[in-house]
Design a protein around this motif. Structure first.
Motif, PDB file in Angstrom:
ATOM      1  N   ARG A 198       0.791  -1.029  -0.084  1.00  0.00           N
ATOM      2  CA  ARG A 198      -0.083  -0.002  -0.014  1.00  0.00           C
ATOM      3  C   ARG A 198       0.897   1.304  -0.136  1.00  0.00           C
ATOM      4  O   ARG A 198       0.571   2.490  -0.759  1.00  0.00           O
ATOM      5  CB  ARG A 198      -0.882  -0.024   1.230  1.00  0.00           C
ATOM      6  CG  ARG A 198      -1.793   1.134   1.168  1.00  0.00           C
ATOM      7  CD  ARG A 198      -2.824   1.014   2.371  1.00  0.00           C
ATOM      8  NE  ARG A 198      -3.833   1.971   2.386  1.00  0.00           N
ATOM      9  CZ  ARG A 198      -4.619   2.385   3.443  1.00  0.00           C
ATOM     10  NH1 ARG A 198      -4.555   1.533   4.311  1.00  0.00           N
ATOM     11  NH2 ARG A 198      -5.547   3.234   3.243  1.00  0.00           N
ATOM     12  N   ASN A 199       1.942   1.234   0.694  1.00  0.00           N
ATOM     13  CA  ASN A 199       2.817   2.259   0.689  1.00  0.00           C
ATOM     14  C   ASN A 199       3.438   2.450  -0.769  1.00  0.00           C
ATOM     15  O   ASN A 199       3.735   3.896  -1.010  1.00  0.00           O
ATOM     16  CB  ASN A 199       4.110   2.021   1.618  1.00  0.00           C
ATOM     17  CG  ASN A 199       4.674   3.245   2.061  1.00  0.00           C
ATOM     18  OD1 ASN A 199       4.566   4.249   1.599  1.00  0.00           O
ATOM     19  ND2 ASN A 199       6.165   2.914   2.411  1.00  0.00           N
ATOM     20  N   CYS A 200       3.616   1.603  -1.326  1.00  0.00           N
ATOM     21  CA  CYS A 200       4.295   1.692  -2.629  1.00  0.00           C
ATOM     22  C   CYS A 200       3.323   2.441  -3.782  1.00  0.00           C
ATOM     23  O   CYS A 200       3.793   3.177  -4.616  1.00  0.00           O
ATOM     24  CB  CYS A 200       4.733   0.154  -3.237  1.00  0.00           C
ATOM     25  SG  CYS A 200       5.603   0.315  -4.980  1.00  0.00           S
ATOM     26  N   LYS A 201       2.014   1.936  -3.696  1.00  0.00           N
ATOM     27  CA  LYS A 201       0.982   2.644  -4.489  1.00  0.00           C
ATOM     28  C   LYS A 201       0.796   3.887  -4.248  1.00  0.00           C
ATOM     29  O   LYS A 201       0.805   4.940  -5.003  1.00  0.00           O
ATOM     30  CB  LYS A 201      -0.174   1.822  -4.378  1.00  0.00           C
ATOM     31  CG  LYS A 201      -0.278   0.495  -4.901  1.00  0.00           C
ATOM     32  CD  LYS A 201      -1.706  -0.270  -4.739  1.00  0.00           C
ATOM     33  CE  LYS A 201      -1.653  -1.719  -5.358  1.00  0.00           C
ATOM     34  NZ  LYS A 201      -2.921  -2.180  -5.593  1.00  0.00           N
ATOM     35  N   SER A 202       0.666   4.259  -2.936  1.00  0.00           N
ATOM     36  CA  SER A 202       0.808   5.746  -2.606  1.00  0.00           C
ATOM     37  C   SER A 202       1.850   6.680  -2.843  1.00  0.00           C
ATOM     38  O   SER A 202       2.033   7.655  -3.253  1.00  0.00           O
ATOM     39  CB  SER A 202       0.549   5.920  -0.966  1.00  0.00           C
ATOM     40  OG  SER A 202       1.518   5.562  -0.361  1.00  0.00           O
ATOM     41  N   LYS A 203       3.194   5.855  -2.955  1.00  0.00           N
ATOM     42  CA  LYS A 203       4.347   6.645  -3.357  1.00  0.00           C
ATOM     43  C   LYS A 203       4.483   6.869  -4.912  1.00  0.00           C
ATOM     44  O   LYS A 203       4.650   7.993  -5.179  1.00  0.00           O
ATOM     45  CB  LYS A 203       5.474   5.953  -2.923  1.00  0.00           C
ATOM     46  CG  LYS A 203       7.046   6.679  -3.211  1.00  0.00           C
ATOM     47  CD  LYS A 203       8.051   5.779  -2.631  1.00  0.00           C
ATOM     48  CE  LYS A 203       8.411   5.821  -1.233  1.00  0.00           C
ATOM     49  NZ  LYS A 203       9.528   5.227  -1.040  1.00  0.00           N
ATOM     50  N   CYS A 204       3.865   5.993  -5.505  1.00  0.00           N
ATOM     51  CA  CYS A 204       3.963   5.854  -6.943  1.00  0.00           C
ATOM     52  C   CYS A 204       2.765   6.958  -7.366  1.00  0.00           C
ATOM     53  O   CYS A 204       3.001   7.898  -8.484  1.00  0.00           O
ATOM     54  CB  CYS A 204       3.473   4.570  -7.618  1.00  0.00           C
ATOM     55  SG  CYS A 204       4.830   3.616  -7.446  1.00  0.00           S
TER      56      CYS A 204
END
Length: 101
Positions: free
Chosen positions: A2-8
Motif C-alpha cells: 500500500r505504501n508503494c502505491k501511495s508513493k507511486c
C-alpha cells in the motif's frame, strides 16, 4: 504494498504538476520574450506550450533521464589497476589507427 502505491501516486501527481508548471512557464516566456523579437512570430496558447516543451525534450534532452548513458559507465567502481588497463587499451587502439594512415 500500500505504501508503494501511495508513493507511486504521489510521484505521478508531482510529475503532472511539474509538466503543467513548466508548460505554463514556456507559454509565458514565449509570449513575453519571443513574440517581441520579430514581427512574424505569434503568441501561443497553453496546448502549444505543452507541445513545444515535449518537442524540445525530444530534440535536446531525450527520454533517458538526467544523466543518460553515463550512468552505466561504472568508472567509479574500477580499481586503479583496471583504469590503467583501460587507458592503455584505448591508447594502443588509437596508436594503431594513426599508424595505418
Amino acid at each position: 504494498m500500500r505504501n508503494c502505491k501511495s508513493k507511486c501516486a504521489a510521484i505521478a501527481v508531482f510529475v503532472v504538476a511539474a509538466i503543467a508548471a513548466l508548460s505554463y512557464l514556456v507559454m509565458l516566456l514565449w509570449n513575453n520574450v519571443v513574440v517581441s523579437l520579430a514581427d512574424g512570430i505569434h503568441a501561443i496558447d497553453y496546448c502549444h506550450a505543452v507541445g513545444l516543451l515535449i518537442l524540445s525534450r525530444i530534440l535536446f534532452g531525450g527520454f533517458r533521464g538526467r544523466h543518460g548513458h553515463h550512468r552505466h559507465c561504472g568508472g567509479e567502481a574500477m580499481t586503479a589497476d583496471e583504469q590503467e588497463k583501460v587507458r592503455c587499451g584505448l591508447f594502443n587502439r588509437f596508436k594503431s589507427k594513426k599508424g595505418a594512415e
